[in-house]
Design a protein around this motif. Sequence first.
Motif, PDB file in Angstrom:
ATOM      1  N   HIS A 114      36.398  40.693  35.534  1.00 23.06           N
ATOM      2  CA  HIS A 114      36.508  39.278  35.923  1.00 23.06           C
ATOM      3  C   HIS A 114      37.190  39.158  37.286  1.00 23.06           C
ATOM      4  O   HIS A 114      37.793  38.133  37.585  1.00 23.06           O
ATOM      5  CB  HIS A 114      37.312  38.512  34.874  1.00 23.06           C
ATOM      6  N   GLU A 115      37.088  40.202  38.103  1.00 25.31           N
ATOM      7  CA  GLU A 115      37.745  40.210  39.396  1.00 25.31           C
ATOM      8  C   GLU A 115      37.001  39.318  40.385  1.00 25.31           C
ATOM      9  O   GLU A 115      35.804  39.529  40.627  1.00 25.31           O
ATOM     10  CB  GLU A 115      37.821  41.637  39.944  1.00 25.31           C
ATOM     11  N   PRO A 116      37.675  38.333  40.977  1.00 26.14           N
ATOM     12  CA  PRO A 116      36.981  37.401  41.871  1.00 26.14           C
ATOM     13  C   PRO A 116      36.390  38.069  43.097  1.00 26.14           C
ATOM     14  O   PRO A 116      35.295  37.729  43.524  1.00 26.14           O
ATOM     15  CB  PRO A 116      38.081  36.398  42.257  1.00 26.14           C
ATOM     16  N   THR A 485      44.990  31.801  38.713  1.00 26.62           N
ATOM     17  CA  THR A 485      45.337  32.967  37.894  1.00 26.62           C
ATOM     18  C   THR A 485      46.752  32.848  37.353  1.00 26.62           C
ATOM     19  O   THR A 485      47.018  33.191  36.192  1.00 26.62           O
ATOM     20  CB  THR A 485      45.199  34.250  38.728  1.00 26.62           C
ATOM     21  N   PHE A 486      47.670  32.372  38.184  1.00 26.83           N
ATOM     22  CA  PHE A 486      49.059  32.196  37.743  1.00 26.83           C
ATOM     23  C   PHE A 486      49.146  31.185  36.602  1.00 26.83           C
ATOM     24  O   PHE A 486      49.811  31.426  35.590  1.00 26.83           O
ATOM     25  CB  PHE A 486      49.912  31.745  38.921  1.00 26.83           C
ATOM     26  N   GLY A 577      38.309  25.883  31.376  1.00 29.21           N
ATOM     27  CA  GLY A 577      37.223  26.336  30.521  1.00 29.21           C
ATOM     28  C   GLY A 577      36.832  27.771  30.769  1.00 29.21           C
ATOM     29  O   GLY A 577      36.600  28.541  29.836  1.00 29.21           O
ATOM     30  N   SER A 578      36.762  28.163  32.049  1.00 29.10           N
ATOM     31  CA  SER A 578      36.366  29.524  32.401  1.00 29.10           C
ATOM     32  C   SER A 578      36.970  29.871  33.752  1.00 29.10           C
ATOM     33  O   SER A 578      36.578  29.301  34.780  1.00 29.10           O
ATOM     34  CB  SER A 578      34.838  29.657  32.453  1.00 29.10           C
ATOM     35  N   LEU A 579      37.906  30.809  33.745  1.00 28.56           N
ATOM     36  CA  LEU A 579      38.546  31.203  34.988  1.00 28.56           C
ATOM     37  C   LEU A 579      37.556  31.884  35.918  1.00 28.56           C
ATOM     38  O   LEU A 579      37.586  31.673  37.137  1.00 28.56           O
ATOM     39  CB  LEU A 579      39.721  32.142  34.698  1.00 28.56           C
ATOM     40  N   SER A 580      36.655  32.707  35.375  1.00 25.94           N
ATOM     41  CA  SER A 580      35.684  33.395  36.217  1.00 25.94           C
ATOM     42  C   SER A 580      34.752  32.412  36.901  1.00 25.94           C
ATOM     43  O   SER A 580      34.369  32.605  38.062  1.00 25.94           O
ATOM     44  CB  SER A 580      34.880  34.393  35.385  1.00 25.94           C
TER      45      SER A 580
END
Length: 743
Positions: A114-116, A485-486, A577-580
């Motif tokens: 899930h790395e941006p 992310t934090f 809802g979805s960080l990715s």
Amino acid sequence: MTLGQIPQYDNLIRRGLLSLVTIALLLILPLSALAGFDDKYPQIRDMFPEADRFGELEGEPPAAAVYKDDEVIGYVFESSDSVKIPAYSGKPVNLLIGIDMQGLITGTRVIEHHEPILLVGIPEESLDRFADQYIGHSVTERIKVGGREREGRTHVDAITGATVTVIVINRTILRSARKVSESRGITSPRRSAAHEPAKVREEVFEQADWTYLTGNGAIRRMLLSNEDVEEAFKGTEAEDRGNVKSICTAVPTGERCDIFIDLYYTYLNAPTIGRNLLGESQYNRLMAELKPSEHAIAVMANGNYSFKGSGYVRGGIFDRINLAQGDQQISFRDLDYYRLQDVYLEGAPELSEKAIFIIRDQYAFDPGEEWSISLLVRRATGPLDSTFTDFTASYEIPPKYVTQPPPAEAAEEEPMWVEVWYDRTFQIVILAIGLVVLTLILFLQDWLVRYPRLVGYLRTGFLLYTLFVIGWYMLGQLSIVNVLTFVSSLISGFSWESFLIDPVMFILWSFVAVTLLLWGRGIYCGWLCPFGALQKLVNQVAVKFKVPQYNFPSLVHDRLWAVKYIILLALFGISLGSLSTAEYYAEVEPFKTAITLRFDRQWPFFLYAFGLVVISAFNCKFYCKYLCPLGAALAVPARLRLFDWLRRRKECGHPCQICANECEIQAIHDTGEINVNECHFCLDCQVTYWDSHKCPPLVDRRRKHEKAARTRQQAQWMEKASDTQTGMKAAPLPAGNTSENDK
């Protein structure tokens, strides 16, 4: 009425369709049940091209065996089944890893992350090339990503712009591979300094008999009756299937006739135990054959059950007996078995079965730690089926026979962030020097701004440092992704290691957090943001070449300010809802393209970032003013700032508009107030504040002072001239000089 409308045919059609579906499911389900691990992940066939079949995930940690001609040649597994290390996104990277029976890595593939920066920045091919560097390396190697060479380390190349991610991948590969290899007996477990094994005191020997050694615990006993065994199988298919009913006829009164096994076991390396039990010659011969870090135990028994069995004759493995110490299971093969000829210990009973077993050095056995022995009992429940149960007893050697090492701190693997900080020491020092310089500028601003040329040089120099050093060299561009992310970590589980792993980002965020409370958002946006510095420098060059500047009217400008806050709210809502997904839409930031990847990216991203830089030549820091969600996020906590450092006069805005007209960010209202939430702290207004040739109140004051000075000077000149004239009138003429009138 058609055929489908006839009730009996309709019912017949329904039954036929149901039968077809049932048959199809019966055909599909067995096929899916036969599907191996390689059907789920075909990539593993490239890791073991010589394999003819793959097993299913099993064991702890789970791994699938790889077979060639029914022989295990390696294992494949998913890293997330044994190791979960949070990466830059706060979530672990899951890899598919293969190792052979020599402990060598045969392949690695990232199957989930899930790395941006990898989702929308760096191509997946770069990640695959990074992972391929581990092929052929042993799981016991200490592999290090990039950095300076260190003794005892193998180095692999990093991926520019994804340092944190590849460090996490490196640690994930090695930790998970070691766990699988150690659990399968491929490699020996690594021990820390805290688990340094105890040493046998070879100088300690005393004559002892059976009663003494059994009394002090040097020789332990496991006594099982037929009833004990029957009770263990109670409730299973093997209940009442064993031949344990003893007929106690012709047995002297007081003696037991229902013994299943009367088993004794002991540790032989200690001289007081081994020499008394084996005799001098047999003990010396055994100790001479043992390698360093190898140990010997004796197992002796009477009864109806054999602890050796006959399995070792067919398969070479003693399947009825094994040891355990901690998480380590110790089994014995025929090569580990020595015949025990006789027991020389005085008072020892007659023992029908005796054996010596060698604990090899691969198990890193510690004689000073407690261990246990397990006896496996099997009962047949059918022609091919059996049921097992085991009985366990513990052992702990008397303390006087061993020397325990002094307590020491465990030599655990250093945290990832410590390794990264060590490798980036130079960057940390350079960053710290820059931040100290900036802090001095901020604290000495009231003195510095009185020297406009000096301030100009300092600001331009620091912007160059921010762009080239912090941005393109250190890749220290903060992003709204960091904020999301934090927040996500606070909700799902906070971990300091996730943030400490990138020292530049951690130090920058710590500094920004302090400056938000002391000065507000402007310190980062105006001094430390690499993309902001790029825009400002481009605008300075444009102004120098007299490129016309276009600013929006105040009414439009004030409305456009809100756009970045709307973008921030949208990204924050998506992240819940979805960080990715939020990280994907965070591409509204051009930071990855312009700073992290230095414009080396696909054309759409390049044109977007380059276009914003071009716009900044005509409208200074256009992106920062109207589109930046990071700036909006920083402005929210900046409202809690503790001090107002920017000086204003009562004439500001009433009627003076010099600072408002010159402000490149348009952060000064027509009424003279500075909007600190939008101010970039460029200090231009403070230079004007102290400029007696520009600031109207100071200009008036200077003119008054100059006029008063001129008046005083004129008065002094007039007074001096008057004194001169008076002196000329009062002076007598010299003797002998008579004027014509006197005559």
